[in-house]
Motif scaffolding. Sequence first.
Motif, mmCIF file in Angstrom:
data_model
loop_
_atom_site.group_PDB
_atom_site.id
_atom_site.type_symbol
_atom_site.label_atom_id
_atom_site.label_comp_id
_atom_site.label_asym_id
_atom_site.label_seq_id
_atom_site.Cartn_x
_atom_site.Cartn_y
_atom_site.Cartn_z
ATOM 1 N N GLN A 178 -18.490 -20.003 49.075
ATOM 2 C CA GLN A 178 -19.298 -18.764 49.409
ATOM 3 C C GLN A 178 -19.728 -18.813 50.940
ATOM 4 O O GLN A 178 -19.763 -17.500 51.433
ATOM 5 C CB GLN A 178 -20.600 -18.771 48.524
ATOM 6 N N LEU A 179 -20.084 -19.906 51.571
ATOM 7 C CA LEU A 179 -20.660 -19.784 52.803
ATOM 8 C C LEU A 179 -19.539 -19.314 53.860
ATOM 9 O O LEU A 179 -19.716 -18.270 54.725
ATOM 10 C CB LEU A 179 -21.298 -21.142 53.258
ATOM 11 N N PRO A 180 -18.335 -19.758 53.907
ATOM 12 C CA PRO A 180 -17.290 -19.280 54.713
ATOM 13 C C PRO A 180 -17.024 -18.010 54.468
ATOM 14 O O PRO A 180 -16.616 -16.887 55.309
ATOM 15 C CB PRO A 180 -16.223 -20.122 54.471
ATOM 16 N N ALA A 181 -16.853 -17.351 53.210
ATOM 17 C CA ALA A 181 -16.757 -16.205 52.742
ATOM 18 C C ALA A 181 -17.825 -15.047 53.270
ATOM 19 O O ALA A 181 -17.529 -14.049 53.863
ATOM 20 C CB ALA A 181 -16.571 -15.944 51.281
ATOM 21 N N LYS A 182 -18.873 -15.444 53.256
ATOM 22 C CA LYS A 182 -20.111 -14.636 53.684
ATOM 23 C C LYS A 182 -19.851 -14.449 55.260
ATOM 24 O O LYS A 182 -20.097 -13.477 55.830
ATOM 25 C CB LYS A 182 -21.512 -15.348 53.234
ATOM 26 N N THR A 183 -19.664 -15.725 55.806
ATOM 27 C CA THR A 183 -19.388 -15.638 57.492
ATOM 28 C C THR A 183 -18.505 -14.878 57.696
ATOM 29 O O THR A 183 -18.709 -13.990 58.633
ATOM 30 C CB THR A 183 -19.407 -17.080 57.863
ATOM 31 N N ALA A 184 -17.400 -14.753 57.262
ATOM 32 C CA ALA A 184 -16.118 -13.938 57.462
ATOM 33 C C ALA A 184 -16.457 -12.320 57.288
ATOM 34 O O ALA A 184 -16.249 -11.707 58.195
ATOM 35 C CB ALA A 184 -14.909 -14.221 56.557
ATOM 36 N N LEU A 185 -17.228 -12.129 56.276
ATOM 37 C CA LEU A 185 -17.652 -10.624 55.846
ATOM 38 C C LEU A 185 -18.511 -10.253 57.217
ATOM 39 O O LEU A 185 -18.579 -9.050 57.512
ATOM 40 C CB LEU A 185 -18.070 -10.701 54.242
ATOM 41 N N ARG A 186 -19.467 -11.040 57.235
ATOM 42 C CA ARG A 186 -20.479 -10.590 58.421
ATOM 43 C C ARG A 186 -19.876 -10.288 59.522
ATOM 44 O O ARG A 186 -20.026 -9.382 60.375
ATOM 45 C CB ARG A 186 -21.361 -11.731 58.574
ATOM 46 N N ASP A 187 -18.883 -11.387 60.012
ATOM 47 C CA ASP A 187 -18.187 -11.320 61.287
ATOM 48 C C ASP A 187 -17.449 -9.899 61.295
ATOM 49 O O ASP A 187 -17.363 -8.866 62.178
ATOM 50 C CB ASP A 187 -17.107 -12.294 61.644
ATOM 51 N N GLN A 188 -16.430 -9.524 60.282
ATOM 52 C CA GLN A 188 -15.759 -8.295 60.071
ATOM 53 C C GLN A 188 -16.672 -6.967 60.202
ATOM 54 O O GLN A 188 -16.515 -6.061 60.976
ATOM 55 C CB GLN A 188 -15.174 -8.577 58.658
ATOM 56 N N VAL A 189 -17.794 -7.089 59.503
ATOM 57 C CA VAL A 189 -18.751 -5.670 59.527
ATOM 58 C C VAL A 189 -19.401 -5.859 60.838
ATOM 59 O O VAL A 189 -19.436 -4.738 61.449
ATOM 60 C CB VAL A 189 -19.757 -5.810 58.466
#
Length: 197
Positions: A5-16
């Motif tokens: 979850q932590l990498p997935a959240k980080t990736a989504l934050r970066d994308q947005v």
Amino acid sequence: MSDRQLPAKTALRDQVLTARRRRSLLDLGADARATAEHLLATPEVRRAATVAAYVSVGSEPGTSALLDALAAAGKRVLLPRLLSDGDLDWGTWRGPDALAPARMGLVEPVDSLGVDAVATADVVLVPGLAVSPTGMRLGRGGGSYDRALARVPVGTFTCVLLGEDEVGLDVPVEPHDRAVLAAATPRGVTRFGSAPA
């Protein structure tokens, strides 16, 4: 917090955040006005005596027009103050001249009502980066708004302000995450679950 979850959240934050930085000031301003109009038309905001909101910064969906309109409509508006432990204190919106620069590039009210003041709001408007189809909100990662939302009485209208392409995304969820009842964008207000119309 799971390892996935932590990498997935980080990736989504970066994308947005990357997509938000590409938006022009002209587009941001037009979107902020449209979002404010939709929010002001909701029955929850029309009926509210107290609205908890926030001062947008950078490429966040703008709140200046919304704050002015809420005040003009006679609403009491609460704004957050970030505490050193990451929790949120609340103060009162008294116009842009009554705000002070704060850490992390934020702008905050100068008065202090305490962390529990958010529980007195009839409507709670929060920032975010994305929201899932079930209302799970992705924030910046500090947990400040999850703590604040935990103090809000069940049934209070909670709404995240987002761009049109930030609604309905696959948001990774952790145990401390709090859902919102709606998302406001320039196109309108999307309600989740059993949120009343």
